[in-house]
Design a protein around this motif. Sequence first.
Motif, PDB file in Angstrom:
ATOM      1  N   ASP A  65     -39.154  -6.357  -9.737  1.00 11.49           N
ATOM      2  CA  ASP A  65     -38.799  -6.355 -11.160  1.00 11.49           C
ATOM      3  C   ASP A  65     -39.115  -5.012 -11.814  1.00 11.49           C
ATOM      4  O   ASP A  65     -38.375  -4.539 -12.669  1.00 11.49           O
ATOM      5  CB  ASP A  65     -39.528  -7.477 -11.896  1.00 11.49           C
ATOM      6  N   GLN A  66     -40.217  -4.407 -11.391  1.00 10.94           N
ATOM      7  CA  GLN A  66     -40.597  -3.101 -11.939  1.00 10.94           C
ATOM      8  C   GLN A  66     -39.559  -2.043 -11.578  1.00 10.94           C
ATOM      9  O   GLN A  66     -39.178  -1.224 -12.424  1.00 10.94           O
ATOM     10  CB  GLN A  66     -41.973  -2.700 -11.424  1.00 10.94           C
ATOM     11  N   LEU A  67     -39.098  -2.059 -10.332  1.00  7.17           N
ATOM     12  CA  LEU A  67     -38.073  -1.100  -9.925  1.00  7.17           C
ATOM     13  C   LEU A  67     -36.788  -1.297 -10.730  1.00  7.17           C
ATOM     14  O   LEU A  67     -36.166  -0.320 -11.163  1.00  7.17           O
ATOM     15  CB  LEU A  67     -37.783  -1.231  -8.423  1.00  7.17           C
ATOM     16  N   LEU A  68     -36.396  -2.549 -10.943  1.00  7.19           N
ATOM     17  CA  LEU A  68     -35.200  -2.824 -11.752  1.00  7.19           C
ATOM     18  C   LEU A  68     -35.386  -2.335 -13.181  1.00  7.19           C
ATOM     19  O   LEU A  68     -34.485  -1.737 -13.766  1.00  7.19           O
ATOM     20  CB  LEU A  68     -34.884  -4.322 -11.734  1.00  7.19           C
ATOM     21  N   ALA A  69     -36.578  -2.574 -13.744  1.00  9.67           N
ATOM     22  CA  ALA A  69     -36.861  -2.140 -15.116  1.00  9.67           C
ATOM     23  C   ALA A  69     -36.843  -0.616 -15.237  1.00  9.67           C
ATOM     24  O   ALA A  69     -36.513  -0.083 -16.292  1.00  9.67           O
ATOM     25  CB  ALA A  69     -38.219  -2.685 -15.562  1.00  9.67           C
ATOM     26  N   GLU A  70     -37.178   0.082 -14.153  1.00 13.07           N
ATOM     27  CA  GLU A  70     -37.178   1.546 -14.163  1.00 13.07           C
ATOM     28  C   GLU A  70     -35.799   2.121 -13.878  1.00 13.07           C
ATOM     29  O   GLU A  70     -35.628   3.334 -13.825  1.00 13.07           O
ATOM     30  CB  GLU A  70     -38.191   2.072 -13.154  1.00 13.07           C
ATOM     31  N   GLY A  71     -34.809   1.245 -13.668  1.00 16.77           N
ATOM     32  CA  GLY A  71     -33.445   1.713 -13.510  1.00 16.77           C
ATOM     33  C   GLY A  71     -32.952   1.852 -12.075  1.00 16.77           C
ATOM     34  O   GLY A  71     -31.854   2.366 -11.854  1.00 16.77           O
ATOM     35  N   ALA A 114     -29.774  -3.261  -5.202  1.00  9.33           N
ATOM     36  CA  ALA A 114     -29.777  -3.173  -3.738  1.00  9.33           C
ATOM     37  C   ALA A 114     -30.991  -2.386  -3.242  1.00  9.33           C
ATOM     38  O   ALA A 114     -31.621  -2.755  -2.242  1.00  9.33           O
ATOM     39  CB  ALA A 114     -28.488  -2.512  -3.247  1.00  9.33           C
ATOM     40  N   PHE A 115     -31.351  -1.313  -3.943  1.00  8.76           N
ATOM     41  CA  PHE A 115     -32.523  -0.524  -3.571  1.00  8.76           C
ATOM     42  C   PHE A 115     -33.786  -1.367  -3.737  1.00  8.76           C
ATOM     43  O   PHE A 115     -34.653  -1.384  -2.859  1.00  8.76           O
ATOM     44  CB  PHE A 115     -32.620   0.747  -4.421  1.00  8.76           C
ATOM     45  N   ALA A 116     -33.891  -2.074  -4.867  1.00 15.63           N
ATOM     46  CA  ALA A 116     -35.072  -2.911  -5.130  1.00 15.63           C
ATOM     47  C   ALA A 116     -35.203  -4.020  -4.087  1.00 15.63           C
ATOM     48  O   ALA A 116     -36.308  -4.315  -3.620  1.00 15.63           O
ATOM     49  CB  ALA A 116     -35.003  -3.500  -6.536  1.00 15.63           C
ATOM     50  N   ASP A 117     -34.080  -4.622  -3.702  1.00 14.56           N
ATOM     51  CA  ASP A 117     -34.106  -5.652  -2.658  1.00 14.56           C
ATOM     52  C   ASP A 117     -34.609  -5.063  -1.340  1.00 14.56           C
ATOM     53  O   ASP A 117     -35.469  -5.644  -0.664  1.00 14.56           O
ATOM     54  CB  ASP A 117     -32.706  -6.232  -2.429  1.00 14.56           C
ATOM     55  N   GLY A 118     -34.074  -3.908  -0.972  1.00 12.80           N
ATOM     56  CA  GLY A 118     -34.484  -3.249   0.266  1.00 12.80           C
ATOM     57  C   GLY A 118     -35.944  -2.840   0.235  1.00 12.80           C
ATOM     58  O   GLY A 118     -36.668  -3.008   1.218  1.00 12.80           O
ATOM     59  N   PHE A 119     -36.391  -2.316  -0.912  1.00 12.25           N
ATOM     60  CA  PHE A 119     -37.779  -1.891  -1.039  1.00 12.25           C
ATOM     61  C   PHE A 119     -38.715  -3.079  -0.846  1.00 12.25           C
ATOM     62  O   PHE A 119     -39.714  -2.991  -0.136  1.00 12.25           O
ATOM     63  CB  PHE A 119     -38.030  -1.239  -2.402  1.00 12.25           C
ATOM     64  N   GLN A 120     -38.374  -4.192  -1.467  1.00 15.48           N
ATOM     65  CA  GLN A 120     -39.207  -5.392  -1.347  1.00 15.48           C
ATOM     66  C   GLN A 120     -39.289  -5.858   0.107  1.00 15.48           C
ATOM     67  O   GLN A 120     -40.371  -6.139   0.616  1.00 15.48           O
ATOM     68  CB  GLN A 120     -38.652  -6.504  -2.222  1.00 15.48           C
ATOM     69  N   ASP A 121     -38.164  -5.914   0.787  1.00 16.47           N
ATOM     70  CA  ASP A 121     -38.155  -6.328   2.189  1.00 16.47           C
ATOM     71  C   ASP A 121     -38.903  -5.328   3.067  1.00 16.47           C
ATOM     72  O   ASP A 121     -39.691  -5.704   3.938  1.00 16.47           O
ATOM     73  CB  ASP A 121     -36.717  -6.486   2.700  1.00 16.47           C
ATOM     74  N   GLY A 156     -33.866   1.858   0.279  1.00 16.50           N
ATOM     75  CA  GLY A 156     -34.972   1.104  -0.310  1.00 16.50           C
ATOM     76  C   GLY A 156     -35.875   0.514   0.757  1.00 16.50           C
ATOM     77  O   GLY A 156     -37.106   0.561   0.650  1.00 16.50           O
ATOM     78  N   TRP A 157     -35.265  -0.042   1.809  1.00 19.53           N
ATOM     79  CA  TRP A 157     -36.050  -0.638   2.894  1.00 19.53           C
ATOM     80  C   TRP A 157     -36.925   0.423   3.562  1.00 19.53           C
ATOM     81  O   TRP A 157     -38.127   0.214   3.762  1.00 19.53           O
ATOM     82  CB  TRP A 157     -35.130  -1.285   3.933  1.00 19.53           C
ATOM     83  N   SER A 158     -36.348   1.561   3.875  1.00 24.03           N
ATOM     84  CA  SER A 158     -37.107   2.631   4.536  1.00 24.03           C
ATOM     85  C   SER A 158     -38.226   3.152   3.649  1.00 24.03           C
ATOM     86  O   SER A 158     -39.357   3.357   4.111  1.00 24.03           O
ATOM     87  CB  SER A 158     -36.169   3.774   4.927  1.00 24.03           C
TER      88      SER A 158
END
Length: 119
Positions: free
Chosen positions: A22-28, A32-39, A71-73
């Motif tokens: 949610d923080q990544l989404l709020a920062e813009g 898809a990046f936020a989903d990858g980062f979380q995973d 995001g995943w990497s």
Amino acid sequence: MSARWVVLWCLVIVAGCQSTHDQLLAEGYPPAFADGFQDGCGSGRQAVDVMKGQYKKNVPRYLKDTLYAQGWSDGFRQCQAMLENQSRQDQGRDSIWNDRDRNWEHQTTQDMARAYRTH
């Protein structure tokens, strides 16, 4: 007036519980990046300590979606490094206590030897 304070207080509490996603989404960042980062972050934690995370990678999406892959990497590397650094700090703290224990035991043994020699 007090109802406003209750609502404001609830908003502050909810904002404090914001996930990294949610923080990544709020920062813009793109979803898809936020989903990858979380995973990737959970996978990076799991790579260091099986009990700290869960390996998760949507391989078809990773191969087709460059934002998810990036995001995943990023998530994997950052969370893995953070947990490894924390582990190193914890090990350093343990070795300090072990050194102190060894020094105390050595000093105690020397003191006992002196006491026996004088009797």
